[in-house]
Design a protein around this motif. Sequence first.
Motif, short mmCIF file in Angstrom:
data_model
loop_
_atom_site.label_atom_id
_atom_site.label_comp_id
_atom_site.label_asym_id
_atom_site.label_seq_id
_atom_site.Cartn_x
_atom_site.Cartn_y
_atom_site.Cartn_z
N TYR A 139 0.82 -1.21 0.00
CA TYR A 139 0.00 0.00 0.00
C TYR A 139 0.86 1.26 0.00
O TYR A 139 0.64 2.18 -0.80
CB TYR A 139 -0.94 0.01 1.21
CG TYR A 139 -1.73 1.29 1.31
CD1 TYR A 139 -2.76 1.54 0.44
CD2 TYR A 139 -1.41 2.25 2.28
CE1 TYR A 139 -3.48 2.73 0.51
CE2 TYR A 139 -2.10 3.43 2.36
CZ TYR A 139 -3.14 3.67 1.47
OH TYR A 139 -3.84 4.84 1.55
N LYS A 140 1.83 1.31 0.90
CA LYS A 140 2.66 2.51 1.02
C LYS A 140 3.51 2.75 -0.23
O LYS A 140 3.76 3.89 -0.61
CB LYS A 140 3.57 2.40 2.25
CG LYS A 140 2.85 2.60 3.57
CD LYS A 140 2.32 4.02 3.67
CE LYS A 140 1.72 4.29 5.03
NZ LYS A 140 1.19 5.71 5.12
N SER A 141 3.97 1.67 -0.84
CA SER A 141 4.80 1.81 -2.04
C SER A 141 3.96 2.02 -3.29
O SER A 141 4.51 2.27 -4.37
CB SER A 141 5.68 0.56 -2.21
OG SER A 141 4.88 -0.59 -2.40
N GLU A 149 -6.19 6.24 6.06
CA GLU A 149 -5.39 7.37 5.60
C GLU A 149 -6.28 8.53 5.16
O GLU A 149 -5.95 9.69 5.40
CB GLU A 149 -4.49 6.94 4.44
CG GLU A 149 -3.56 8.05 3.96
CD GLU A 149 -2.58 7.58 2.91
OE1 GLU A 149 -1.53 8.22 2.76
OE2 GLU A 149 -2.86 6.56 2.23
#
Length: 247
Positions: free
Chosen positions: A134-136, A208
């Motif tokens: 998700y973050k990448s 987020e």
Amino acid sequence: MALYNYKTANPAFSKDVWKGYASTSNKMTVNGIILKSLFCIFLLLTSAIFTWKMQEFGFNINILMYGGLVAALFFSLLTAFIHRLAPILVPLYALAQGLFIGGVTIYAESKFSGIAMQAIGVTISTFFLMLFLYKSRIVKVTQRFKSVIFVSIAIIMTIYACSWTLHFFNIETPFAILDSSSYLAIAFNALAAGVAAFTLLLDFDFIERKKNHVPRYMEWVATWGLLVTLVWVYVEAIRLMKKMVIN
């Protein structure tokens, strides 16, 4: 995209749960969710260990396991509709879920020694893998992605509900094959485990989007949502590994 038009497959993160909180000054933070999640995981593990100890003393763990499952469902329903009580309900949910998880783990360990630690390792690894994806932005949470996951969850849960209900009444159905160690059953469990894992991406994305927009006590609701998914991943991991070992 409007803030409250976002959709997720996890009912804990549905838009109705979060509606109407944008103007609150005391906001939800990611750090707050992390701390509360760790606390609730500690509670879950504590009650799971309690179940294990009670089994050693000869207590019928079916009472704890099924009682914990019913209680967890009850606290989940209350959390979904009475958000301000989440600081009380979510820790209670974690304790109840721990009783259920403890019972499931005991039965699995009685047949396959070491499977619990493997399932825990798979669950933790899955969480951090999904967080990395998700973050990448390797996997992007698009509207189509969300729709596919949502439909998949609906189908899987419908099949499980039908299977468990008919099994309770001792009615033989084609769903019974899902409890076997056949390749079809393994494929179904692998699919369910995969959907459970990818549901974490939707949860991360929703958190987020909502951080700094909803009140701080809603961190407990977010924690509840993550626990729901993590427990699902753990249970599917145990089911899948048991069938693979038997096969």
